[in-house]
Write an enzyme that holds these catalytic residues in place. Structure first.
Site: not given
Ligand code: EPU
Length: 439
Positions: A25-26, A96, A120, A125-129, A310, A402
């Protein structure tokens, strides 16, 4: 695609037989957006048929891509005609991995327009990077009212040296996608090393990119003008395989898992062996057997090659059945114990304090009505239901769907007594065939 409502499991049956593990999936949720960079038709094989991949394919279609299923698990994607479109927002908000559209749109158009991602909920769940990476590549970013808009003033991103302050799977992948067609060399340091990161690099390289070092701490991307079409087969899903491994460990029995890469499973196999589970490995299969009492152990989740976060809820169920006290330490997410209250309804004895959970082994779990709080929490409820005495009813299984292709059909083929029950608008209707249970 039929939306299912709940699973009903009558537990206590050991699992026996063989199961085919689906594509990762990922990896799929990174590779589908990355297909936007490809000039021509890109064929993806071993694609898991789950709602997250279907949504991402729908997003590409809404942007003007031609998407054609060649056979189950094989899809041709032609992104020649894609353009930015606000019609994708209802899908981008719900998953996500839609954050990978930032990198792929910037790589393709020199600009991006999408929403903040969904997914989820396990704390902040930051996305700063991701943003730091895109800015380093020369993009200006504007975030407001739930929208992310990015633009490269020169129309094409420019290679740069980027140090990620946090080992992040998503940021590593996003920057790699964006850098694939940037001008010049990008060096990304302190990157994640998960198998699907290597898979994405292999996919992009097979379409003409020049990426080295995936699987190590530093990735070097020499930008190319464009990528060409080709075909690529995804790696098997490490977490789906791990979930079946824990299901056998919890319910007992002997199951052969086909289409796996045993090396990717070592972090999970090692822990299960410590607990007394027998695991034998072949080239592309493993056999998991549990026919004796389980022993306690401690588990700490870490980025790959550490024990995967996970798999944390699923291994917790197995630890519940082991004699003595086990300790779990969550090393990746702030809040990944939401499933514990559900497991307690089944008789589990777990105390959570911050990132630590202390698990006291119990003789057995008891069936109960529970909810899937997120994808892996839901998978843990399935594992718990399979080993529990009596009947477990799991609500909100939409989360499970999902990420797991046909989990009900696969478990039924192993002898589990599990059924999926349809939406309330069709009361009482049971979906028992694998086809009906798939999403
Ligand atoms: N983080 C930051 N800033 C960022 C990005 C991440 O501080 O910009 C932090 C996160 O808050 C977290 C840590 O870094 O504490 C790791 O996050 P990462 O970016 O690695 O996670 P992700 O890319 O959002 C992916 C998977 C998750 C999996 C994690 C960790 C996808 C779509 N999601 O998330 O998978 O838990 O990596 O392995 O690939 C799942 O499949 O159930 C799932 C949640």
């Amino acid at each position: 695609m039929k939306r299912l409502y709940k699973y009903i499991i009558k537990g206590g049956k050991p699992l026996h037989g063989e199961v085919e593990i689906s594509g990762a999936k990922n990896a799929a949720v990174a590779i589908i957006p990355a297909a936007m960079l490809v000039d021509g038709v890109c064929r993806i094989e071993n694609l898991p048929q789950i709602s997250d991949t279907e949504k991402l394919l729908r997003i590409l279609e809404l942007m003007g891509a031609q998407v054609r299923y060649v056979s189950p698990g094989t899809v041709d994607i032609d992104c020649s005609g894609v353009s930015l479109s606000d019609r994708i927002f209802r899908y981008t908000r719900s998953i996500r991995a839609s954050y990978y559209l930032i990198g792929s749109m910037l790589g393709r158009f020199g600009k991006a327009r999408t929403t903040m991602p969904g997914g989820c909920n396990f704390g902040v769940r930051p996305i700063d990077q991701h943003i730091k990476g895109m800015k380093a590549l020369g993009a200006t970013i504007d975030i407001g009212k739930g929208l992310i808009q990015a633009e490269s003033p020169e129309g094409r991103l420019k290679g740069a040296r980027i140090y990620l302050d946090k080992v992040s799977v998503g940021a590593t992948i996003n920057v790699m996608i964006a850098a694939a067609t940037a001008k010049g060399m990008t060096i990304i340091e302190n990157v994640a090393r998960e198998p699907h990161i290597v898979d994405l690099a292999n996919f992009l390289n097979s379409m003409g990119a020049d990426i080295r070092g995936a699987g190590t701490d530093v990735i070097k991307v020499r930008g190319v003008e464009r990528l060409h079409g080709g075909s690529y087969s995804l790696i098997p899903d490490q977490i789906e395989a791990g979930t079946f491994m824990t299901a056998v460990a919890a319910a007992g029995g002997e199951v052969r898992l086909n289409n796996v890469i045993p090396r990717h499973l070592e972090c999970i196999s090692a822990k299960l062996r410590e607990m007394g589970v027998a695991i034998t490995e072949g080239d592309d299969y493993i056999v998991v057997r549990r026919d004796c009492p389980l022993e306690r152990t401690n588990v700490k989740t870490l980025p790959y090659p550490g024990f995967p976060t996970d798999m944390q809820p699923q291994i917790c169920v197995v630890l519940c059945l082991a004699a003595g006290t086990s300790v779990i330490t969550e090393g990746v997410w702030d809040n990944r114990y939401q499933y514990v209250n559900e497991l307690k309804k089944m008789g589990a004895e777990i105390t959570v304090s911050g990132k630590t959970a202390v698990v006291e082994g119990v003789r057995s779990l008891m069936g109960a009505p529970v909810a899937a709080r997120d994808l892996r929490a839901g998978a843990a409820m399935v594992v718990a239901g399979l080993c529990a005495e009596g009947t477990t009813v799991i609500e909100d299984v939409i989360y499970i769907e999902r990420g797991y292709q046909n989990i009900v059909g696969k478990l039924r083929a192993l002898g589990a007594d599990i059924a999926a029950v349809s939406e309330p608008d069709e009361p009482g209707r049971m979906h028992q065939s694998s086809q009906e249970s798939a999403c």
